[in-house]
Write a protein that holds these residues in place. Structure first.
Motif, PDB file in Angstrom:
ATOM      1  N   LYS A  46      64.609  69.624  88.107  1.00  0.00           N
ATOM      2  CA  LYS A  46      65.866  68.919  87.864  1.00  0.00           C
ATOM      3  C   LYS A  46      66.345  68.179  89.127  1.00  0.00           C
ATOM      4  N   LEU A  47      66.251  68.835  90.283  1.00  0.00           N
ATOM      5  CA  LEU A  47      66.630  68.185  91.541  1.00  0.00           C
ATOM      6  C   LEU A  47      65.706  67.011  91.858  1.00  0.00           C
ATOM      7  N   LEU A  48      64.420  67.200  91.625  1.00  0.00           N
ATOM      8  CA  LEU A  48      63.455  66.138  91.894  1.00  0.00           C
ATOM      9  C   LEU A  48      63.666  64.942  90.964  1.00  0.00           C
ATOM     10  N   GLU A  49      63.993  65.200  89.717  1.00  0.00           N
ATOM     11  CA  GLU A  49      64.285  64.117  88.772  1.00  0.00           C
ATOM     12  C   GLU A  49      65.546  63.367  89.196  1.00  0.00           C
ATOM     13  N   TRP A  50      66.531  64.100  89.696  1.00  0.00           N
ATOM     14  CA  TRP A  50      67.797  63.517  90.148  1.00  0.00           C
ATOM     15  C   TRP A  50      67.596  62.565  91.329  1.00  0.00           C
ATOM     16  N   ALA A  51      66.671  62.914  92.217  1.00  0.00           N
ATOM     17  CA  ALA A  51      66.495  62.193  93.479  1.00  0.00           C
ATOM     18  C   ALA A  51      65.836  60.827  93.301  1.00  0.00           C
ATOM     19  N   ASP A  52      66.398  59.835  93.979  1.00  0.00           N
ATOM     20  CA  ASP A  52      65.773  58.522  94.066  1.00  0.00           C
ATOM     21  C   ASP A  52      64.852  58.466  95.281  1.00  0.00           C
ATOM     22  N   LEU A  53      65.205  59.236  96.285  1.00  0.00           N
ATOM     23  CA  LEU A  53      64.508  59.236  97.560  1.00  0.00           C
ATOM     24  C   LEU A  53      64.421  60.674  98.052  1.00  0.00           C
ATOM     25  N   ILE A  54      63.242  61.083  98.522  1.00  0.00           N
ATOM     26  CA  ILE A  54      63.030  62.461  98.972  1.00  0.00           C
ATOM     27  C   ILE A  54      62.505  62.451 100.403  1.00  0.00           C
ATOM     28  N   PHE A  55      63.131  63.263 101.241  1.00  0.00           N
ATOM     29  CA  PHE A  55      62.668  63.457 102.617  1.00  0.00           C
ATOM     30  C   PHE A  55      62.276  64.914 102.789  1.00  0.00           C
ATOM     31  N   VAL A  56      61.055  65.151 103.246  1.00  0.00           N
ATOM     32  CA  VAL A  56      60.611  66.509 103.548  1.00  0.00           C
ATOM     33  C   VAL A  56      60.455  66.619 105.061  1.00  0.00           C
ATOM     34  N   MET A  57      60.699  67.803 105.587  1.00  0.00           N
ATOM     35  CA  MET A  57      60.660  67.984 107.034  1.00  0.00           C
ATOM     36  C   MET A  57      59.229  68.061 107.578  1.00  0.00           C
ATOM     37  N   GLU A  58      58.307  68.612 106.784  1.00  0.00           N
ATOM     38  CA  GLU A  58      56.931  68.785 107.253  1.00  0.00           C
ATOM     39  C   GLU A  58      55.946  68.414 106.148  1.00  0.00           C
TER      40      GLU A  58
END
Length: 107
Positions: free
Chosen positions: A45-57
């Motif tokens: 659900k969070l991933l579907e919500w996101a337009d842009l994703i930043f991961v730290m590693e």
């Protein structure tokens, strides 16, 4: 634009990023973690919500791809290469985040 920040346990890095960038006009920010012990665990659900994703590693990206496959591949996803050695709202962490994330928000 909806922006999701992801680290391992959602305690230091991603909540700091969420706090810093929630003040940026035109962006709604959330954070989550990949670990089962995360304060807020990443989910579809969070991933579907996101337009842009930043991961730290890089390992966070690999976990997302192996767990969520196509859902993640369809998103804009950036690896920030920020190691887990900073506390919440650490000044050096904030500076690293602003330097690496800000230019990508306005592309």
């Amino acid at each position: 634009m909806n922006v999701l920040f992801i680290c391992s346990r959602n305690q230091w890095r991603s909540p700091t990023a969420e706090k810093v960038f929630q003040t940026y006009e035109g962006f709604t920010c959330r954070s989550a973690g990949t670990s089962d012990k995360a304060r807020i665990k990443v989910n579809a659900k969070l991933l579907e919500w996101a337009d842009l994703i930043f991961v730290m590693e890089k390992k966070h990206k690999q976990i997302l791809i192996s767990t969520y496959g196509t859902l993640v591949r369809e998103k804009e996803l950036y690896v920030l290469d920020i190691p887990d050695e900073y506390g919440y709202m650490d000044e050096e962490l904030i500076q690293m985040l602003e330097t690496s994330v800000s230019p990508l928000l306005y592309t």
